[in-house]
Enzyme design. Structure first.
Site, PDB file in Angstrom:
ATOM      1  CD  GLU A 166      -5.536  -5.947   0.577  1.00  0.00           C
ATOM      2  OE1 GLU A 166      -4.724  -5.946  -0.380  1.00  0.00           O
ATOM      3  OE2 GLU A 166      -5.365  -6.635   1.597  1.00  0.00           O
ATOM      4  CE  LYS A 220      -3.073  -8.375  -4.266  1.00  0.00           C
ATOM      5  NZ  LYS A 220      -3.503  -7.400  -3.234  1.00  0.00           N
ATOM      6  CB  SER A 242       4.745  -7.512   5.704  1.00  0.00           C
ATOM      7  OG  SER A 242       3.887  -8.560   5.294  1.00  0.00           O
ATOM      8  CD  GLU A 256       8.290  -3.075   8.364  1.00  0.00           C
ATOM      9  OE1 GLU A 256       7.749  -4.170   8.157  1.00  0.00           O
ATOM     10  OE2 GLU A 256       8.728  -2.332   7.450  1.00  0.00           O
ATOM     11  CB  CYS A 302      10.658  -0.794   2.855  1.00  0.00           C
ATOM     12  SG  CYS A 302      11.257  -0.278   1.258  1.00  0.00           S
ATOM     13  CG  PHE A 316      -0.232   0.402   2.524  1.00  0.00           C
ATOM     14  CD1 PHE A 316       0.024   1.738   2.824  1.00  0.00           C
ATOM     15  CD2 PHE A 316       0.204  -0.570   3.415  1.00  0.00           C
ATOM     16  CE1 PHE A 316       0.697   2.098   4.000  1.00  0.00           C
ATOM     17  CE2 PHE A 316       0.862  -0.219   4.582  1.00  0.00           C
ATOM     18  CZ  PHE A 316       1.121   1.108   4.873  1.00  0.00           C
TER      19      PHE A 316
HETATM   20  P1  NAD Z   1       1.489  -6.674   3.168  1.00  0.00           P
HETATM   21  O1  NAD Z   1       2.521  -7.736   3.206  1.00  0.00           O
HETATM   22  O2  NAD Z   1       0.415  -6.701   4.187  1.00  0.00           O
HETATM   23  O3  NAD Z   1       0.727  -6.723   1.748  1.00  0.00           O
HETATM   24  C1  NAD Z   1       1.436  -6.784   0.534  1.00  0.00           C
HETATM   25  C2  NAD Z   1       0.584  -7.527  -0.480  1.00  0.00           C
HETATM   26  O4  NAD Z   1       0.330  -8.846  -0.001  1.00  0.00           O
HETATM   27  C3  NAD Z   1      -0.768  -6.870  -0.719  1.00  0.00           C
HETATM   28  O5  NAD Z   1      -1.016  -6.857  -2.089  1.00  0.00           O
HETATM   29  C4  NAD Z   1      -1.754  -7.759   0.050  1.00  0.00           C
HETATM   30  O6  NAD Z   1      -2.984  -7.869  -0.584  1.00  0.00           O
HETATM   31  C5  NAD Z   1      -1.059  -9.117   0.092  1.00  0.00           C
HETATM   32  N1  NAD Z   1      -1.284  -9.877   1.330  1.00  0.00           N
HETATM   33  C6  NAD Z   1      -1.516  -9.382   2.584  1.00  0.00           C
HETATM   34  N2  NAD Z   1      -1.592 -10.380   3.476  1.00  0.00           N
HETATM   35  C7  NAD Z   1      -1.413 -11.530   2.786  1.00  0.00           C
HETATM   36  C8  NAD Z   1      -1.370 -12.921   3.159  1.00  0.00           C
HETATM   37  N3  NAD Z   1      -1.535 -13.306   4.410  1.00  0.00           N
HETATM   38  N4  NAD Z   1      -1.150 -13.830   2.189  1.00  0.00           N
HETATM   39  C9  NAD Z   1      -0.971 -13.460   0.908  1.00  0.00           C
HETATM   40  N5  NAD Z   1      -1.003 -12.161   0.505  1.00  0.00           N
HETATM   41  C10 NAD Z   1      -1.217 -11.209   1.421  1.00  0.00           C
HETATM   42  O7  NAD Z   1       2.247  -5.281   3.142  1.00  0.00           O
HETATM   43  P2  NAD Z   1       1.631  -3.817   3.212  1.00  0.00           P
HETATM   44  O8  NAD Z   1       1.069  -3.601   4.565  1.00  0.00           O
HETATM   45  O9  NAD Z   1       0.759  -3.552   2.035  1.00  0.00           O
HETATM   46  O10 NAD Z   1       2.948  -2.933   3.009  1.00  0.00           O
HETATM   47  C11 NAD Z   1       3.828  -2.617   4.051  1.00  0.00           C
HETATM   48  C12 NAD Z   1       4.980  -3.578   4.105  1.00  0.00           C
HETATM   49  O11 NAD Z   1       5.657  -3.617   2.860  1.00  0.00           O
HETATM   50  C13 NAD Z   1       6.033  -3.169   5.138  1.00  0.00           C
HETATM   51  O12 NAD Z   1       6.462  -4.322   5.819  1.00  0.00           O
HETATM   52  C14 NAD Z   1       7.150  -2.592   4.281  1.00  0.00           C
HETATM   53  O13 NAD Z   1       8.428  -2.639   4.868  1.00  0.00           O
HETATM   54  C15 NAD Z   1       7.057  -3.458   3.082  1.00  0.00           C
HETATM   55  N6  NAD Z   1       7.689  -2.855   1.916  1.00  0.00           N
HETATM   56  C16 NAD Z   1       8.891  -3.343   1.528  1.00  0.00           C
HETATM   57  C17 NAD Z   1       9.553  -2.785   0.460  1.00  0.00           C
HETATM   58  C18 NAD Z   1      10.893  -3.307   0.031  1.00  0.00           C
HETATM   59  O14 NAD Z   1      11.387  -2.853  -0.966  1.00  0.00           O
HETATM   60  N7  NAD Z   1      11.515  -4.225   0.740  1.00  0.00           N
HETATM   61  C19 NAD Z   1       8.967  -1.713  -0.238  1.00  0.00           C
HETATM   62  C20 NAD Z   1       7.719  -1.247   0.163  1.00  0.00           C
HETATM   63  C21 NAD Z   1       7.085  -1.822   1.260  1.00  0.00           C
END
Ligand code: NAD
Length: 485
Positions: free
Chosen positions: A177, A174, A227, A376, A282, A150
């Site tokens: 959401e 994808k 994450s 985090e 991140c 997000f």
């Molecule tokens: P998230 O992991 O909750 O969601 C990421 C994606 O995974 C979304 O599209 C979501 O729909 C999907 N998702 C969520 N839960 C899931 C599950 N249990 N099983 C399968 N798919 C699932 O992350 P977020 O809250 O959208 O974003 C924040 C996180 O992203 C932070 O941890 C941040 O550090 C990380 N991030 C990392 C980088 C990087 O380059 N390493 C860059 C941006 C964000």
């Protein structure tokens, strides 16, 4: 509801999902409902994969110099639509307009890099034996998927879309959401730029859609950004169905501040790093390791943190749940004996009382066992841990399981090099709080911040988005034959 119900984008058209399950899309700035996002069905995904497979037949055979023309136009359209896109990002993500604008500028830079791919991808040829030539060519891998988080509704999709597509792949995106609106605009601009139908498809959904993508036999590669918890799931699940996977995870970035650091520059950098995009980056600073006596710098960080005004130069966090999670971390640290120097809890912005705000927060005397030191937080919070010397500071940094970024603040070049060599992170800053490598350098962390080989952007992405063909040729029948020809 300000915007109509979100549609998927399949084969060049916006079409309603076949599901009857929807989630509300909320505006973090005031909590109002912006739209509804479908939790699409497997049938929706299947339609998108079929469209992408069909498009791949032509797109993969289109010369790269033709494919790239669309992205020159796309870059211009991003610039032309900068204000509209920035406002959309601000609305659905809650970041400030300036931060949203920076995201579009970065999206343009990423596209510029993709436009340079024809110059970088030229293969190698060598006469390896008399009359015998070897050459290499990069081929696209097929239908690929990009699953995004997000926090950067435009930048992260643009980490993958331009490179993967210029290199001849077709894609299923994808979106998160929580922020599905910007992706619609990206698809519209790419269509306007001339991208053929089916080359980019968007399927909305949450966890179940991600699982369906990991399992779908028609998708050959999956990139994930989000994450660590989910990155591990995606890496394991998509690999189990024999896809190539690159999964970028969360972060806990440590900034080491040495006594000789420039006080004002360091304080402004640390504060900007922890609070920019409301700490939802991140690459954000999460732990500051104060080496020796740096009281003057800590005092200055408090001065800087108090200049950050929620609703003005500090955006909202993504949800009520995120706001509560961040506040709980602060409260727990306080109970465990840490000292809250600047407190961002219970922040209310006048006129936006329904918004999800947390003010910039500075926590001192954090110990290594506290959850604010280990987990985090993903909010505008900096936890200060004291260390007697640089080796102790490095031991603290090395012990954290993540490895996205680390930084050192010092005027001593030798000391900076000492830290660069020993910090366990993929991206290092020297006197820079958010050390994002700009193109053509690639983006990617180490340890629990990334699963898979190579990086997602820059030159390193070529290896992920293509497969290498090695051809050995002999046309000269008269040439002497030896053991390898
Ligand atoms: P998230 O992991 O909750 O969601 C990421 C994606 O995974 C979304 O599209 C979501 O729909 C999907 N998702 C969520 N839960 C899931 C599950 N249990 N099983 C399968 N798919 C699932 O992350 P977020 O809250 O959208 O974003 C924040 C996180 O992203 C932070 O941890 C941040 O550090 C990380 N991030 C990392 C980088 C990087 O380059 N390493 C860059 C941006 C964000």
């Amino acid at each position: 509801m300000k915007y109509p119900e979100i549609k998927n984008f399949v084969n060049g058209k916006f079409i309603p999902s076949k599901t009857n399950k929807f989630l509300d899309v909320l505006a973090p700035e005031d909590g109002s409902v912006l739209s509804k996002v479908p939790l699409s069905s497997n049938e929706d995904l299947n339609d998108a994969v079929i469209a992408a497979q069909k498009a791949f037949e032509t797109w993969s055979k289109t010369p790269i110099k033709e494919r790239v023309q669309i992205f020159y136009r796309y870059r211009t359209l991003l610039e032309k639509n900068m204000l509209e896109l920035s406002k959309l990002i601000q609305e659905e993500n809650g970041k400030t307009l300036g931060e949203a604008r920076a995201e579009i500028e970065k999206s343009m830079e990423l596209t510029e890099f993709a436009c340079s791919l024809p110059q970088l991808i030229g293969g190698e040829v060598l006469e390896v034996s008399s009359g015998v030539e070897c050459r290499t060519d990069n081929y696209p891998v097929g239908v690929v998927a990009s699953i995004v988080p997000f926090n950067f509704p435009s930048m992260v999709p643009n980490w993958t879309i331009p490179n993967a597509i210029v290199l001849g792949n077709t894609m299923i995106l994808k979106p998160s959401e929580s922020v599905p609106l910007s992706a619609i605009k990206i698809a519209e601009l790419l269509k306007e730029a001339g991208l053929p139908d089916g080359v980019l498809n968007i399927v909305n959904g949450d966890k179940e859609m991600v699982e369906a993508i990991c399992d779908h036999p028609g998708i050959v590669a999956v990139s994930f950004v989000g994450s660590t918890k989910v990155a591990k799931i995606v890496y394991a699940r998509a690999s189990a169905s024999l896809k190539r996977v690159l999964a970028l995870g969360g972060a806990k970035n440590h900034l080491l501040v040495l006594p000789d650091a420039h006080p004002i520059m360091t304080a402004t950098n640390v504060t900007a790093s922890m609070s920019g995009c409301a700490g939802q980056r991140c690459m954000a600073a999460s732990v500051m390791v104060a080496v020796g006596d740096v009281e003057n710098i800590i005092n200055q960080i408090c001065v800087e943190a108090k200049k950050i005004i929620p609703g003005e130069n500090l955006g909202a966090v993504i949800s009520k749940a995120a706001q509560q999670r961040i506040e709980n971390y602060i409260t727990e640290a306080e109970k465990q004996g840490a000292k809250i120097l600047v407190d961002g809890r219970n922040t209310i912005v006048k006129g936006k009382e329904g918004g999800f705000y947390v003010g910039a927060t500075v926590i001192d005397f954090v110990t290594r066992d506290m959850s604010v030191a280990k987990e985090e937080i993903f909010g505008p919070v900096i936890s200060i841990i004291r260390a007697k010397d640089v080796d102790e500071a490095l031991a603290i940094e090395n012990a954290n399981p993540y490895g996205n970024a680390a930084a050192v603040f010092t005027q001593d070049g030798g000391m900076a090099r000492y830290v660069i060599n020993r910090a366990s992170a993929g991206m290092i800053g020297v006197n820079i709080g958010v050390p994002v490598p700009r193109e053509p350098f690639s983006f990617g962390g180490w340890n629990d911040s990334k699963f898979g080989v190579g990086d997602l952007t820059g030159k390193s992405s070529i290896g992920f988005w293509t497969k290498l063909k090695k051809t050995t040729t002999k046309w000269n029948a008269e040439a002497k034959t030896n053991w390898m020809s």
